[in-house]
Design a protein around this motif. Structure first.
Motif, mmCIF file in Angstrom:
data_model
loop_
_atom_site.group_PDB
_atom_site.id
_atom_site.type_symbol
_atom_site.label_atom_id
_atom_site.label_comp_id
_atom_site.label_asym_id
_atom_site.label_seq_id
_atom_site.Cartn_x
_atom_site.Cartn_y
_atom_site.Cartn_z
ATOM 1 N N HIS A 2 -7.205 1.816 1.841
ATOM 2 C CA HIS A 2 -6.886 2.693 0.708
ATOM 3 C C HIS A 2 -7.194 1.950 -0.593
ATOM 4 N N GLU B 105 0.084 4.136 0.883
ATOM 5 C CA GLU B 105 -0.250 4.995 2.020
ATOM 6 C C GLU B 105 0.346 4.479 3.327
ATOM 7 N N CYS B 106 0.244 3.159 3.576
ATOM 8 C CA CYS B 106 0.617 2.651 4.901
ATOM 9 C C CYS B 106 1.550 1.446 4.838
ATOM 10 N N CYS C 1 -5.466 -0.250 5.705
ATOM 11 C CA CYS C 1 -6.051 1.096 5.833
ATOM 12 C C CYS C 1 -7.210 1.328 4.874
ATOM 13 N N CYS D 202 -6.165 -1.923 0.036
ATOM 14 C CA CYS D 202 -5.296 -2.232 1.167
ATOM 15 C C CYS D 202 -6.107 -2.887 2.283
ATOM 16 N N GLY E 147 0.789 -1.400 4.060
ATOM 17 C CA GLY E 147 0.037 -2.626 4.338
ATOM 18 C C GLY E 147 -0.088 -3.494 3.097
ATOM 19 N N CYS F 50 0.837 -1.203 0.000
ATOM 20 C CA CYS F 50 0.000 0.000 0.000
ATOM 21 C C CYS F 50 0.872 1.254 0.000
#
Ligand SMILES: [Zn+2]
Ligand SMILES: [Zn+2]
Length: 312
Positions: A230, A195-196, A228, A225, A198, A193
């Motif tokens: 996303h 963003e995170c 999170c 994801c 993950g 991911c």
């Protein structure tokens, strides 16, 4: 089955709850709210930024104070003390950033917290793959979009942190957006991911009503994801930009694919080139025409190329 016996799912949930409790109960840790209140001060942010910009670290107290431009030593000491341990580490030689301090500076530099710049829509200089009109780029809500002003065909719309707008003219901005979109999808397709970090899963999605479908595509790719939630959506073609079969097909024709904006490649923004061969498991065929030849690739459910064929 007794209450205590656990399914894998319950096991995972239990572990997550335990992790969360541990995080909240941690004596040495700071709650996110406390952490934000510590850095919600111009002086403290200036201290973190001064450490970040300093060419040599650790930085001595007096040098740091001069850099931040604060005369009152006691007041400076107070603010520095609030940052020490969590964001800043103090050694015999002076002060340096800790990981959390760097993360704050990065977030500020990326503009996530405090900028909402205005960018007037501008001409991209490339034609719409559907109607040939000049595409326009626009920026709103930290999202950059390329679309056709005449027929409305979207050519990509993705989150773009406002920090990316600094010191870039329109040409550089388009180049950065192109690179960012490729990078995001590369990561997502590899299961990470953006963003995170993950775990991300990749799904092929077929819409019943292409007009209402995201991106206006009846067949597209969705990365989600598990951590999170996303979500990243794209055309099938976008996932092929870094595949060696496709890259070398273009290279042999004198085209450097990495330097070609993805929105100028019709098979990257349109699903006309995608044919569904099977739905269980998914099998897709994508036709990639370039000058005198067409490269046809067959993809499995993970979007990996199973077969590649060239036709004149
Ligand atoms: Zn158009
Ligand atoms: Zn995530």
């Amino acid at each position: 089955m007794s209450e205590a016996s656990t399914s894998p799912e319950r096991d995972r949930r239990g572990r997550r709850e335990a992790d969360a409790e541990e995080l909240l109960a941690c004596d040495d840790c700071m709650s996110p709210a406390d952490a934000f209140s510590v850095v919600a001060s111009e002086t403290r942010l200036s201290i973190l930024e001064a450490l970040w910009r300093s060419e040599e670290t650790p930085v001595r107290f007096s040098d740091l104070r001069r850099e931040v431009g604060m005369r009152d030593s006691a007041q400076f000491n107070y603010h520095l003390g609030k940052l020490t341990d969590q964001f800043v580490v103090r050694t015999d030689e002076g002060y340096d950033l800790r990981h959390a301090g760097k993360a704050v500076v990065r977030a500020v530099l990326a503009g996530t917290f405090n900028e909402s710049p205005d960018v007037e829509p501008f001409g991209v200089g490339d034609p719409c793959v559907d109607c040939g009109a000049e595409l326009r780029a626009s920026y709103a809500d930290e999202t950059f979009a390329v679309a056709c002003p005449d027929c409305g065909k979207p050519h990509g719309k993705y989150a773009f942190p406002p920090g990316g707008l600094n010191d870039r003219d329109e040409t550089e901005l388009l180049r950065a957006f192109d690179q960012r979109v490729r990078h995001l999808h590369c990561l997502a397709a590899d299961g990470v991911c953006p963003e995170c970090n993950g775990r991300m899963t990749t799904n092929i999605v077929e819409a019943d009503e292409p007009e209402d479908a995201p991106l206006g595509l009846s067949v597209h790719v969705e990365h989600v994801c598990a951590q999170c939630r996303h979500r990243l959506r794209s055309s099938v073609g976008l996932s092929l930009l870094d595949q060696s079969d496709v890259v070398s097909f273009y290279r042999e024709r004198g085209v450097d694919l990495s330097a070609t904006p993805y929105w100028t490649l019709p098979w990257c923004v349109s699903d006309e080139y995608v044919e569904v061969l099977d739905r269980d498991p998914w099998a897709l065929r994508v036709a990639i025409p370039e000058s005198d030849e067409t490269l046809t690739v067959t993809l499995g459910p993970d979007l990996g190329i199973r077969e590649a064929e060239r036709e004149a």
